[in-house]
Design an enzyme around this catalytic site. Structure first.
Site, PDB file in Angstrom:
ATOM      1  N   CYS A  45       0.842  -1.193   0.000  1.00 20.94           N
ATOM      2  CA  CYS A  45       0.000   0.000   0.000  1.00 20.94           C
ATOM      3  C   CYS A  45       0.879   1.246   0.000  1.00 20.94           C
ATOM      4  CB  CYS A  45      -0.897  -0.027   1.248  1.00 20.94           C
ATOM      5  SG  CYS A  45      -1.952   1.414   1.453  1.00 20.94           S
ATOM      6  N   SER A  84       0.485   3.710   1.804  1.00 18.35           N
ATOM      7  CA  SER A  84       0.723   4.090   3.193  1.00 18.35           C
ATOM      8  C   SER A  84       2.043   3.504   3.688  1.00 18.35           C
ATOM      9  CB  SER A  84      -0.427   3.609   4.082  1.00 18.35           C
ATOM     10  OG  SER A  84      -1.639   4.230   3.731  1.00 18.35           O
ATOM     11  N   HIS A 138       4.872   5.498   2.176  1.00 17.60           N
ATOM     12  CA  HIS A 138       5.085   6.799   2.814  1.00 17.60           C
ATOM     13  C   HIS A 138       5.980   6.672   4.039  1.00 17.60           C
ATOM     14  CE1 HIS A 138       2.495   8.696   0.035  1.00 17.60           C
ATOM     15  NE2 HIS A 138       1.336   8.387   0.600  1.00 17.60           N
ATOM     16  N   HIS A 158      -0.193  -4.048   6.422  1.00 14.73           N
ATOM     17  CA  HIS A 158      -1.493  -4.040   7.111  1.00 14.73           C
ATOM     18  C   HIS A 158      -2.619  -4.633   6.282  1.00 14.73           C
ATOM     19  CE1 HIS A 158      -1.170  -0.347   4.720  1.00 14.73           C
ATOM     20  NE2 HIS A 158      -2.480  -0.414   4.593  1.00 14.73           N
ATOM     21  N   CYS A 194      -7.680  -3.333   3.052  1.00 11.71           N
ATOM     22  CA  CYS A 194      -7.369  -1.900   2.987  1.00 11.71           C
ATOM     23  C   CYS A 194      -7.966  -1.284   1.729  1.00 11.71           C
ATOM     24  CB  CYS A 194      -5.867  -1.648   3.054  1.00 11.71           C
ATOM     25  SG  CYS A 194      -5.434   0.122   3.006  1.00 11.71           S
TER      26      CYS A 194
END
Length: 365
Positions: free
Chosen positions: A38, A40, A43, A59, A162
């Site tokens: 992902c 995320s 990042h 996740h 997600c």
């Protein structure tokens, strides 16, 4: 067990052998089967967002239950499960009113007397969101996973936790898109593609995909978008307003920038609602016209991980997939073995992919 650990940021993931603690009374030990990569996670790796280090990221996962704690009642060994970041207590005001994603005790559920993961020297290693899915096994609270139909392929199931629940949930729960409505989705990566499918499933009359990449727009049209707008070829706001006949009823921003969030709001017709799914960086103000809010009754809102009720949502999404109504296979652009995780993130940085999934079974082939 082997895990991919982030020890410095910006940086890369390093494989380490970590010690995994025994499950507590309310915890579940999973064998990780597949994990989605992902933005995320990226990042954190690139240092755009900060987190406690060292940490095992990841996740968006699916796996198989191996051991359960003494007081676990929701799953049992052998169950196929999907994880979600929004572990819930079931007792706070938010949980009791059906807003599980806002559970005020989420952080408390992750606390343990001993570290879940540690190095040989005894130092602890964190787990992203109490999950830490970039590892051969996961130790999580029972309210962070849900059992699914074993007919669902686990590599495909991983994206439910997600990308899919964020996109579909924002449509179904956050915005509550009504049949016959007009919808614009700004950003057609994994979450955006899920939002487009959610709009189709909700019965939207027009679903307008907005992106800068032709491949993303082609994917959007294949899964349910009725129109595609190349944001590089002209003003995407005017294009959406023209296609929709004056502005859409619902706009979804799935990129996470101030500029696109403001564009999504500007795409609305009177009485429309803009829902922000992308995480706009902290301290970045979004500027909108007050007169639009008041005279035109436009709204702007957030939707955290799809405003989800994941114990109910994810089994429902599995049913939609098994019925052929939710198209997830085409969302996975690339499958890689766990050992190629850094290559996967390099590919993700380059763009042009919807979702990359680490399939743990590929390590054995």
């Amino acid at each position: 067990m082997k895990a991919a650990v982030l020890s410095s940021a910006p940086g890369k993931l390093d494989f380490e052998d970590l010690i995994l603690d025994e499950p507590g009374p309310h915890e579940v030990l999973l064998r990780t089967a597949a994990v989605g990569l992902c933005h995320s996670d990226l990042h954190y790796i690139d240092g755009t967002w900060s987190t406690g280090l060292p940490e095992v990221l990841g996740h968006e996962a699916a796996g198989v239950v191996e051991v359960v704690g003494a007081e676990v009642t929701s799953v049992r060994p052998g169950d196929h499960v999907v994880s979600c970041l929004t572990a819930y207590c079931g007792n706070c005001a938010y949980c009791l009113t059906g807003r599980l994603a806002l559970c005020e005790n989420n952080g408390e559920l992750r606390k343990r007397e001993r570290p879940a993961l540690s190095r040989a020297d005894g130092s602890s290693v964190g787990r992203m969101g109490g999950l830490g899915a970039f590892a051969e096994h996961m130790l999580v609270h029972q309210n962070a996973v849900v059992a699914i139909d074993p007919a669902m392929p686990l590599d495909v199931a991983s994206v439910l936790g997600c990308a899919v629940i964020t996109g579909l949930g924002a449509v179904f729960h956050g915005a509550k898109v009504r049949p016959g409505a007009t919808v614009a989705v700004v950003g057609c990566g994994g979450v955006g593609i899920a939002a487009i499918q959610g709009a189709r499933l909700a019965g939207a009359a027009k679903v307008i995909a907005v992106d800068i990449q032709k491949s993303a727009l082609d994917k959007a049209l294949a899964v349910g978008a009725t129109h595609a707008v190349d944001a590089y070829s002209g003003d995407p706001v005017e294009a959406v307003r023209t296609i929709s006949g004056g502005g859409v009823d619902y706009a979804f921003e799935v990129i996470g920038s101030r500029h696109t969030a403001e564009q999504a709001f500007s795409m609305l017709g009177r009485g429309g609602t803009a829902t922000i799914l992308g995480m706009v960086p902290d301290h970045t103000p979004i500027q909108i016209k007050g007169s639009d809010l008041f005279f035109d009754e436009k709204k702007i809102q957030g939707s955290f991980i799809g405003s989800n009720r994941f114990p109910v949502d994810i089994p429902y999404f599995v049913d939609l997939y098994l019925q052929g109504r939710l198209h997830l296979d085409d969302m996975i652009s690339l499958r890689l073995p766990f050992s190629k995780i850094n290559d996967g993130f390099d590919t993700l940085r380059g763009g042009g992919v919807t979702r990359i999934v680490l399939d743990m079974s590929l390590e054995q082939s």
